[in-house]
Motif scaffolding. Structure first.
Motif, PDB file in Angstrom:
ATOM      1  N   GLY A   1      46.160  37.369  27.794  1.00  0.00           N
ATOM      2  CA  GLY A   1      46.891  38.577  28.104  1.00  0.00           C
ATOM      3  C   GLY A   1      48.233  38.216  28.735  1.00  0.00           C
ATOM      4  N   ARG A   2      48.816  39.167  29.398  1.00  0.00           N
ATOM      5  CA  ARG A   2      50.125  38.935  29.990  1.00  0.00           C
ATOM      6  C   ARG A   2      50.017  38.101  31.261  1.00  0.00           C
ATOM      7  N   THR A   3      50.824  37.068  31.336  1.00  0.00           N
ATOM      8  CA  THR A   3      50.950  36.277  32.554  1.00  0.00           C
ATOM      9  C   THR A   3      52.354  36.450  33.115  1.00  0.00           C
ATOM     10  N   PHE A   4      52.498  36.196  34.397  1.00  0.00           N
ATOM     11  CA  PHE A   4      53.739  36.458  35.089  1.00  0.00           C
ATOM     12  C   PHE A   4      54.020  35.321  36.061  1.00  0.00           C
ATOM     13  N   SER A   5      55.269  34.911  36.143  1.00  0.00           N
ATOM     14  CA  SER A   5      55.626  33.748  36.948  1.00  0.00           C
ATOM     15  C   SER A   5      55.358  33.939  38.437  1.00  0.00           C
ATOM     16  N   SER A   6      55.302  35.179  38.902  1.00  0.00           N
ATOM     17  CA  SER A   6      55.049  35.450  40.313  1.00  0.00           C
ATOM     18  C   SER A   6      53.563  35.547  40.657  1.00  0.00           C
ATOM     19  N   TYR A   7      52.675  35.381  39.666  1.00  0.00           N
ATOM     20  CA  TYR A   7      51.239  35.411  39.925  1.00  0.00           C
ATOM     21  C   TYR A   7      50.818  34.233  40.793  1.00  0.00           C
ATOM     22  N   VAL A   8      49.766  34.456  41.582  1.00  0.00           N
ATOM     23  CA  VAL A   8      49.101  33.412  42.338  1.00  0.00           C
ATOM     24  C   VAL A   8      47.685  33.268  41.787  1.00  0.00           C
ATOM     25  N   LEU A   9      47.234  32.041  41.563  1.00  0.00           N
ATOM     26  CA  LEU A   9      45.900  31.758  41.062  1.00  0.00           C
ATOM     27  C   LEU A   9      45.072  31.097  42.157  1.00  0.00           C
ATOM     28  N   GLY A  10      43.820  31.523  42.293  1.00  0.00           N
ATOM     29  CA  GLY A  10      42.953  30.970  43.313  1.00  0.00           C
ATOM     30  C   GLY A  10      41.571  30.644  42.793  1.00  0.00           C
TER      31      GLY A  10
ATOM     32  N   PHE B   1      37.596  30.572  44.209  1.00  0.00           N
ATOM     33  CA  PHE B   1      36.634  30.978  45.222  1.00  0.00           C
ATOM     34  C   PHE B   1      35.260  30.506  44.793  1.00  0.00           C
ATOM     35  N   ARG B   2      34.318  30.478  45.731  1.00  0.00           N
ATOM     36  CA  ARG B   2      32.950  30.103  45.385  1.00  0.00           C
ATOM     37  C   ARG B   2      31.964  30.938  46.178  1.00  0.00           C
ATOM     38  N   GLN B   3      30.765  31.101  45.616  1.00  0.00           N
ATOM     39  CA  GLN B   3      29.729  31.882  46.263  1.00  0.00           C
ATOM     40  C   GLN B   3      28.370  31.261  45.987  1.00  0.00           C
ATOM     41  N   ALA B   4      27.671  30.895  47.055  1.00  0.00           N
ATOM     42  CA  ALA B   4      26.318  30.382  46.969  1.00  0.00           C
ATOM     43  C   ALA B   4      25.331  31.523  47.202  1.00  0.00           C
ATOM     44  N   PRO B   5      24.086  31.402  46.720  1.00  0.00           N
ATOM     45  CA  PRO B   5      23.099  32.474  46.928  1.00  0.00           C
ATOM     46  C   PRO B   5      22.932  32.817  48.406  1.00  0.00           C
ATOM     47  N   GLY B   6      22.977  34.108  48.709  1.00  0.00           N
ATOM     48  CA  GLY B   6      22.797  34.573  50.071  1.00  0.00           C
ATOM     49  C   GLY B   6      23.995  34.404  50.980  1.00  0.00           C
ATOM     50  N   LYS B   7      25.114  33.938  50.444  1.00  0.00           N
ATOM     51  CA  LYS B   7      26.299  33.711  51.252  1.00  0.00           C
ATOM     52  C   LYS B   7      27.475  34.545  50.754  1.00  0.00           C
ATOM     53  N   GLU B   8      28.460  34.726  51.627  1.00  0.00           N
ATOM     54  CA  GLU B   8      29.667  35.450  51.260  1.00  0.00           C
ATOM     55  C   GLU B   8      30.539  34.601  50.342  1.00  0.00           C
ATOM     56  N   ARG B   9      31.321  35.274  49.519  1.00  0.00           N
ATOM     57  CA  ARG B   9      32.283  34.567  48.690  1.00  0.00           C
ATOM     58  C   ARG B   9      33.369  33.971  49.585  1.00  0.00           C
ATOM     59  N   GLU B  10      33.687  32.692  49.380  1.00  0.00           N
ATOM     60  CA  GLU B  10      34.640  32.020  50.241  1.00  0.00           C
ATOM     61  C   GLU B  10      35.790  31.408  49.450  1.00  0.00           C
ATOM     62  N   PHE B  11      36.921  31.337  50.104  1.00  0.00           N
ATOM     63  CA  PHE B  11      38.118  30.756  49.535  1.00  0.00           C
ATOM     64  C   PHE B  11      37.979  29.251  49.392  1.00  0.00           C
TER      65      PHE B  11
ATOM     66  N   CYS C   1      37.527  31.915  39.266  1.00  0.00           N
ATOM     67  CA  CYS C   1      38.980  31.931  39.182  1.00  0.00           C
ATOM     68  C   CYS C   1      39.453  33.356  39.431  1.00  0.00           C
ATOM     69  N   ALA C   2      40.548  33.508  40.169  1.00  0.00           N
ATOM     70  CA  ALA C   2      41.070  34.829  40.484  1.00  0.00           C
ATOM     71  C   ALA C   2      42.595  34.803  40.498  1.00  0.00           C
ATOM     72  N   SER C   3      43.198  35.984  40.356  1.00  0.00           N
ATOM     73  CA  SER C   3      44.659  36.087  40.296  1.00  0.00           C
ATOM     74  C   SER C   3      45.140  37.300  41.077  1.00  0.00           C
ATOM     75  N   ARG C   4      46.312  37.154  41.677  1.00  0.00           N
ATOM     76  CA  ARG C   4      46.979  38.246  42.372  1.00  0.00           C
ATOM     77  C   ARG C   4      48.479  38.115  42.177  1.00  0.00           C
ATOM     78  N   TYR C   5      49.213  39.113  42.636  1.00  0.00           N
ATOM     79  CA  TYR C   5      50.667  39.071  42.552  1.00  0.00           C
ATOM     80  C   TYR C   5      51.267  38.474  43.817  1.00  0.00           C
TER      81      TYR C   5
ATOM     82  N   SER D   1      39.615  39.911  48.779  1.00  0.00           N
ATOM     83  CA  SER D   1      39.989  41.305  48.571  1.00  0.00           C
ATOM     84  C   SER D   1      41.435  41.458  48.108  1.00  0.00           C
ATOM     85  N   ASP D   2      42.243  40.420  48.263  1.00  0.00           N
ATOM     86  CA  ASP D   2      43.632  40.459  47.828  1.00  0.00           C
ATOM     87  C   ASP D   2      43.803  40.105  46.358  1.00  0.00           C
ATOM     88  N   TYR D   3      42.726  39.706  45.693  1.00  0.00           N
ATOM     89  CA  TYR D   3      42.799  39.271  44.299  1.00  0.00           C
ATOM     90  C   TYR D   3      42.151  40.314  43.389  1.00  0.00           C
TER      91      TYR D   3
END
Length: 123
Positions: free
Chosen positions: A26-35, A37-47, A96-100, A108-110
């Motif tokens: 799809g459309r990509t943009f030079s100002s995008y940020v890519l991150g 994250f990971r999540q183990a069973p029973g744990k919160e998603r972490e950066f 994998c996640a993306s934000r502006y 929550s920012d992605y």
């Protein structure tokens, strides 16, 4: 918006390495940020790590600093995470996640996410 698909996960022994990839479509943009994250069973998603789509500035979680390297390949519209010296505590589904614009630690920012790839590290 951009669509993201992760690959490269699997089973590895402690001390081993894996290289994750995230293909963007799809459309990509030079100002995008890519991150990552990971999540183990029973744990919160972490950066894990983040990078600007154009390369340059990076962030890493303290737990992976010195072991993981995030990079972008704009010619292939692909994000990578090189993971070395893996530990059992790294076992999780990796997303994998993306934000502006600016770098962020907060999931929550992605607004754009892939479906994840499983990484399992055996002791």
């Amino acid at each position: 918006q951009v669509q993201l698909v992760e690959s490269g996960g699997g089973l590895v022994q402690a001390g081993g390495s894996l290289r994750l990839s995230c293909a963007a479509s799809g459309r990509t943009f030079s100002s995008y940020v890519l991150g990552w994250f990971r999540q183990a069973p029973g744990k919160e998603r972490e950066f894990v790590a983040a990078i600007k789509w154009s390369g340059g500035s990076t962030y890493y979680a303290e737990s992976v600093k010195g072991r993981f390297t995030i990079s972008s390949d704009n010619a292939k519209n692909t994000l990578h995470l090189q993971m070395n010296n893996l530990k059992p505590g790294d076992t999780a589904v990796y997303y994998c996640a993306s934000r502006y614009y600016g770098l962020s630690y907060a999931s929550s920012d992605y607004p754009f996410w892939g479906r994840g790839t499983q990484v399992t590290v055996a002791s």
